[in-house]
Enzyme design. Structure first.
Site, PDB file in Angstrom:
ATOM      1  N   PRO A   1     -16.539  -2.481   1.756  1.00  0.00           N
ATOM      2  CA  PRO A   1     -17.923  -2.784   2.004  1.00  0.00           C
ATOM      3  C   PRO A   1     -18.852  -1.543   1.696  1.00  0.00           C
ATOM      4  CG  PRO A   1     -16.601  -1.922   3.857  1.00  0.00           C
ATOM      5  CD  PRO A   1     -15.560  -2.326   2.566  1.00  0.00           C
ATOM      6  N   LEU A   2     -18.375  -0.476   1.341  1.00  0.00           N
ATOM      7  CA  LEU A   2     -19.146   0.695   0.935  1.00  0.00           C
ATOM      8  C   LEU A   2     -19.151   0.887  -0.479  1.00  0.00           C
ATOM      9  CD1 LEU A   2     -18.028   3.319   3.772  1.00  0.00           C
ATOM     10  CD2 LEU A   2     -20.113   1.882   3.703  1.00  0.00           C
ATOM     11  N   ALA A   3     -18.783  -0.249  -1.124  1.00  0.00           N
ATOM     12  CA  ALA A   3     -18.899  -0.203  -2.654  1.00  0.00           C
ATOM     13  C   ALA A   3     -18.316   0.941  -3.381  1.00  0.00           C
ATOM     14  CB  ALA A   3     -20.437  -0.297  -3.098  1.00  0.00           C
TER      15      ALA A   3
ATOM     16  N   TYR B   1       0.854  -1.111  -0.063  1.00  0.00           N
ATOM     17  CA  TYR B   1       0.008   0.090  -0.030  1.00  0.00           C
ATOM     18  C   TYR B   1       0.827   1.246  -0.013  1.00  0.00           C
ATOM     19  CZ  TYR B   1      -4.016  -3.003   0.941  1.00  0.00           C
ATOM     20  OH  TYR B   1      -4.882  -3.897   1.085  1.00  0.00           O
TER      21      TYR B   1
ATOM     22  N   THR C   1     -23.583   6.219  -1.288  1.00  0.00           N
ATOM     23  CA  THR C   1     -23.432   6.915  -0.317  1.00  0.00           C
ATOM     24  C   THR C   1     -23.278   8.628  -0.729  1.00  0.00           C
ATOM     25  OG1 THR C   1     -21.291   6.345   0.050  1.00  0.00           O
ATOM     26  CG2 THR C   1     -22.948   5.308   1.737  1.00  0.00           C
TER      27      THR C   1
ATOM     28  N   GLY D   1     -18.307   4.170  -2.276  1.00  0.00           N
ATOM     29  CA  GLY D   1     -19.474   5.306  -2.472  1.00  0.00           C
ATOM     30  C   GLY D   1     -20.516   5.134  -3.341  1.00  0.00           C
TER      31      GLY D   1
END
Length: 324
Positions: A231-233, A61, A238, A235
């Site tokens: 897990p939040l795809a 990373y 959202t 955005g």
């Protein structure tokens, strides 16, 4: 909700994980500046403020800078190391002038990678080391030797994998002396479309992954912690508006409506949907935005409040208003 698999193994951790991939600057080599350090400090502080005490890394990373900036944050907070759980991953090697991009689960690479990880993080040990995606050339005996050496030296306390199917995990587990405690893979409310390369989609547990049938059930049976990356795809539900399908747009509207009705955030609804699953999934939040980190703090409560009907309403909407 029942106890998390990690807790069954005596690894006390938060329900959510903050992934540090986005911190440390760009993906080029170079020094970490004051701005990058300040961003990481704010992200770490917000995570701790919202109850997150587990942090996810990988040696690649930001080409090591994500771990290095976290190490600087730790140095500025004496005593914090023993209060948090740190995991990192190794096994992916970038292309260079002489070699292609590749996976490398050789003993020498694993041992060298862990030494680099510990140096950058400024710590003597990792709570968990994950193998970063499957290596087709994996020799389980060699991996077992590396794991045994790291365990005896006190450099790593637990081991896991990422993006592996059940067969790959069973093969590796047959050779190593300590149990695999984690499998990290992509999971979210978003429908995963895999249309080529003969990839199988596993829907047997009510969640789509690009792995073989029975993976989620195998992890549940063996008390292996399932961790969800993205897990939040990214955005999708959202804040983004570049919907690829009518189902995505409708799902975003449903998530917003549920968040308003429950007086919570859209992020909490999305993560709550994952946590509500009987597998006790542990989401790895990848955002560097401190407001989005804060928006996730109500996820566990929303999972406990989410009814079966609400869970299926989201599930069916995201799959084009049909029950898979």
């Amino acid at each position: 909700m029942s106890i998390m698999p990690l807790e069954k193994r005596g690894i006390t951790s938060s329900r959510l994980i903050l992934g540090f991939m986005g911190f440390g600057g760009d993906w080029e080599t170079g020094e970490i500046g004051k701005g990058e350090l300040a961003d990481a400090e704010r992200g770490l502080d917000m995570a701790l403020e919202t109850g997150i005490t587990m942090f996810d890394h990988a040696d690649i990373y930001k080409r090591g800078k994500a771990e290095a900036v976290f190490g600087k944050c730790l140095k500025n907070r004496p005593g914090l190391r023993e209060k948090i759980i740190i995991q990192s991953k190794c096994g992916i090697r970038f292309a260079d002038a002489a070699n292609p991009a590749r996976y490398d689960f050789s003993k020498s690479h694993i041992l060298g990678a862990v030494d680099g990880i510990l140096e950058r993080l400024g710590t003597d040990y990792l709570d968990i080391l994950l193998l970063h995606r499957p290596d087709p050339l994996m020799e389980p005996e060699e991996v077992a030797e590396a794991f045994s050496s790291l365990l005896k030296a006190g450099k790593v306390r637990n081991f896991g994998v990422s993006n592996m199917n059940a067969g790959q995990m069973k093969l590796l587990q047959a050779y190593i002396g300590s149990p695999l405690v984690v499998n990290q893979m992509e999971m979210s409310l978003k429908k995963i479309d895999w249309v080529d390369q003969g990839v199988h989609v596993n829907q047997s547990a009510g969640l789509e992954t690009h792995f073989s049938e029975g993976l989620i059930e195998y992890c549940m049976l063996e008390s292996i912690q399932l961790q969800a990356w993205a897990p939040l795809a990214k955005g999708l539900y959202t804040g983004r508006t570049d919907f690829a399908s009518a189902a995505e747009e409708e799902t975003a509207e449903l998530v917003a409506m549920m968040a308003k009705e429950k007086e919570t955030t859209k992020e909490a609804i999305l993560l709550g949907w994952l946590i509500r699953h009987p597998a006790n999934i542990q989401p790895v939040i990848g955002t560097t935005n401190i407001e989005r980190i804060k928006n996730c703090q109500d996820a566990t409560r929303q999972a406990s409040l989410m009814t079966r009907e609400e869970w299926y309403r989201l599930y069916i909407a995201s799959r084009g208003n049909r029950l898979p």
